[in-house]
Design a protein around this motif. Structure first.
Motif, PDB file in Angstrom:
ATOM      1  N   HIS A  27       0.670  -1.405  -0.056  1.00 47.42           N
ATOM      2  CA  HIS A  27      -0.074  -0.085   0.087  1.00 47.42           C
ATOM      3  C   HIS A  27       0.844   1.131  -0.169  1.00 47.42           C
ATOM      4  O   HIS A  27       1.897   1.241   0.861  1.00 47.42           O
ATOM      5  CB  HIS A  27      -0.938   0.016   1.230  1.00 47.42           C
ATOM      6  N   SER A  28       0.602   2.112  -0.865  1.00 49.01           N
ATOM      7  CA  SER A  28       1.469   3.362  -1.159  1.00 49.01           C
ATOM      8  C   SER A  28       1.464   4.170   0.196  1.00 49.01           C
ATOM      9  O   SER A  28       2.519   4.979   0.530  1.00 49.01           O
ATOM     10  CB  SER A  28       1.160   4.221  -2.335  1.00 49.01           C
ATOM     11  N   ALA A  29       0.557   3.995   0.905  1.00 48.47           N
ATOM     12  CA  ALA A  29       0.274   4.896   2.190  1.00 48.47           C
ATOM     13  C   ALA A  29       0.973   4.381   3.380  1.00 48.47           C
ATOM     14  O   ALA A  29       0.843   4.763   4.645  1.00 48.47           O
ATOM     15  CB  ALA A  29      -1.338   5.548   2.352  1.00 48.47           C
ATOM     16  N   LEU A  30       1.623   3.325   3.455  1.00 48.15           N
ATOM     17  CA  LEU A  30       2.051   2.439   4.540  1.00 48.15           C
ATOM     18  C   LEU A  30       3.280   3.329   4.906  1.00 48.15           C
ATOM     19  O   LEU A  30       4.485   3.435   3.987  1.00 48.15           O
ATOM     20  CB  LEU A  30       2.556   1.175   4.115  1.00 48.15           C
ATOM     21  N   PHE A 235      -2.663  -1.005   9.049  1.00 45.70           N
ATOM     22  CA  PHE A 235      -2.150  -1.704   8.088  1.00 45.70           C
ATOM     23  C   PHE A 235      -1.056  -2.736   8.360  1.00 45.70           C
ATOM     24  O   PHE A 235      -0.773  -3.579   7.606  1.00 45.70           O
ATOM     25  CB  PHE A 235      -1.300  -0.725   7.177  1.00 45.70           C
ATOM     26  N   GLU A 236      -0.667  -3.122   9.840  1.00 45.07           N
ATOM     27  CA  GLU A 236       0.066  -4.128  10.042  1.00 45.07           C
ATOM     28  C   GLU A 236      -0.828  -5.346   9.651  1.00 45.07           C
ATOM     29  O   GLU A 236      -0.244  -6.561   9.519  1.00 45.07           O
ATOM     30  CB  GLU A 236       0.598  -4.011  11.552  1.00 45.07           C
ATOM     31  N   ASN A 241     -11.348  -1.582   4.457  1.00 43.99           N
ATOM     32  CA  ASN A 241     -12.518  -1.102   5.439  1.00 43.99           C
ATOM     33  C   ASN A 241     -13.642  -2.276   5.263  1.00 43.99           C
ATOM     34  O   ASN A 241     -13.588  -3.229   4.488  1.00 43.99           O
ATOM     35  CB  ASN A 241     -13.054   0.208   5.036  1.00 43.99           C
ATOM     36  N   ARG A 242     -14.479  -1.979   6.218  1.00 43.79           N
ATOM     37  CA  ARG A 242     -15.618  -2.879   6.419  1.00 43.79           C
ATOM     38  C   ARG A 242     -16.527  -3.074   5.030  1.00 43.79           C
ATOM     39  O   ARG A 242     -17.233  -3.981   4.915  1.00 43.79           O
ATOM     40  CB  ARG A 242     -16.690  -2.797   7.493  1.00 43.79           C
ATOM     41  N   ILE A 248      -7.756   4.047   2.329  1.00 42.43           N
ATOM     42  CA  ILE A 248      -7.156   5.103   1.841  1.00 42.43           C
ATOM     43  C   ILE A 248      -5.651   5.240   2.478  1.00 42.43           C
ATOM     44  O   ILE A 248      -4.764   5.491   1.891  1.00 42.43           O
ATOM     45  CB  ILE A 248      -7.684   6.457   1.807  1.00 42.43           C
ATOM     46  N   ASP A 249      -5.727   5.292   3.900  1.00 41.27           N
ATOM     47  CA  ASP A 249      -4.673   5.062   4.699  1.00 41.27           C
ATOM     48  C   ASP A 249      -4.783   4.557   5.905  1.00 41.27           C
ATOM     49  O   ASP A 249      -6.238   4.201   6.285  1.00 41.27           O
ATOM     50  CB  ASP A 249      -4.120   6.603   4.795  1.00 41.27           C
ATOM     51  N   ASN A 250      -3.968   4.670   6.887  1.00 42.65           N
ATOM     52  CA  ASN A 250      -4.420   4.218   8.328  1.00 42.65           C
ATOM     53  C   ASN A 250      -5.522   4.885   9.063  1.00 42.65           C
ATOM     54  O   ASN A 250      -6.204   4.449  10.034  1.00 42.65           O
ATOM     55  CB  ASN A 250      -2.863   4.357   9.218  1.00 42.65           C
TER      56      ASN A 250
END
Length: 269
Positions: A27-30, A235-236, A241-242, A248-250
């Motif tokens: 994920h690019s936002a990690l 993200f770990e 999402n549900r 999008i991000d954490n």
């Protein structure tokens, strides 16, 4: 340093924004750097997370137990988000020994740390582990004991009864789905932990939380809160999402959980 040290209660929502294994390829936002982790933590705090479960990476992006990097992260967090609790990790990822894990904590002296029972206390190293846990208690470092199964939880109770663990109040993290097929957890995975807790935890001061791998992370965490526990999200453990859509991000994951908890009247609206 008080002989009566009692850890501060776990936050209802702790965020684990990167973990030891995922990268930006997942994920690019990690967040990978300390600066990125601090930015992510601040956004998650604003979304409703009260604590950060922190991993640091080296220049290649690999998970490391590096005291200098952890001290830098803790310093940056005190400036950027002073209200947010920060918990470091001793996760071994198959390359760090119990001695190296302990040495990290001795050097950093954090306020909080997560420690996997099965990693820190292999058979035959109970005495070394006892020295570590009692040192942490004496230095008012809150240890959250990570358990991956009901058997791990049994071992926790055995170690507590034997005096290997220090103090009368303990923090736990139940990990759902880590060793399941495709690392996908379900709310039912919580049952063995709760059964063991009911069997052996009566009358004890136990503050427990849950993290859950996979697409049903939010659903599992809502069930944990419904059953009296707390949560670790991010993200770990899950990127979704549900709704089934990638977050999008954490901070989006935290917002998803907050929304779900409010819908179930498990948080103030």
């Amino acid at each position: 340093m008080s002989a009566l040290f009692v850890p501060s209660p776990l936050s209802l929502i702790m965020v684990a924004p990167n973990g030891a294994r995922r990268t930006k390829a997942d994920h690019s936002a990690l967040p990978m750097t300390i600066a990125e982790t601090v930015v992510a933590a601040k956004a998650c705090f604003e979304a409703g997370a009260g604590a950060l479960h922190a991993h640091v990476r080296d220049l290649t992006g690999a998970h490391v137990l590096d005291a200098g990097l952890y001290r830098e992260l803790l310093s940056e967090m005190r400036v950027a988000v002073p209200q947010m609790q920060v918990q470091i990790t001793t996760e071994a990822v198959g390359k760090y020994t119990p001695e190296e894990q302990r040495e990290l904590v001795y050097k950093v002296k954090p306020d909080a740390v997560s420690v996997a029972i099965r990693e820190m206390v292999p058979e035959g190293e109970e005495d070394q582990a006892k020295a570590f846990y009692h040192w942490a208690f004496a230095h008012e470092c809150a240890v959250q004991h990570i358990v991956y199964s009901a058997d791990d939880l049994d071992r926790f109770f055995d170690l507590a009864a034997a005096g290997t663990l220090a103090g009368e109040s303990h923090q736990l993290l139940f990990v759902l789905g880590r060793y399941a097929a495709s690392q996908e957890s379900t709310p039912e995975d919580l049952v063995p932990f709760l059964e063991k807790l009911a069997e052996r935890g009566k009358g004890q001061s136990l503050d427990w939380a849950v993290c859950a791998f996979g697409h049903r992370e939010t659903e599992c965490l809502v069930e944990a809160v419904r059953r009296g526990g707390k949560t670790r999200i991010g993200f770990e453990n899950g990127l979704w999402n549900r709704t089934g859509e990638r977050a999008i991000d954490n901070a989006d994951r935290v917002s998803d959980l907050v929304s779900a908890l409010k819908e179930h009247s498990l948080m103030p609206a």
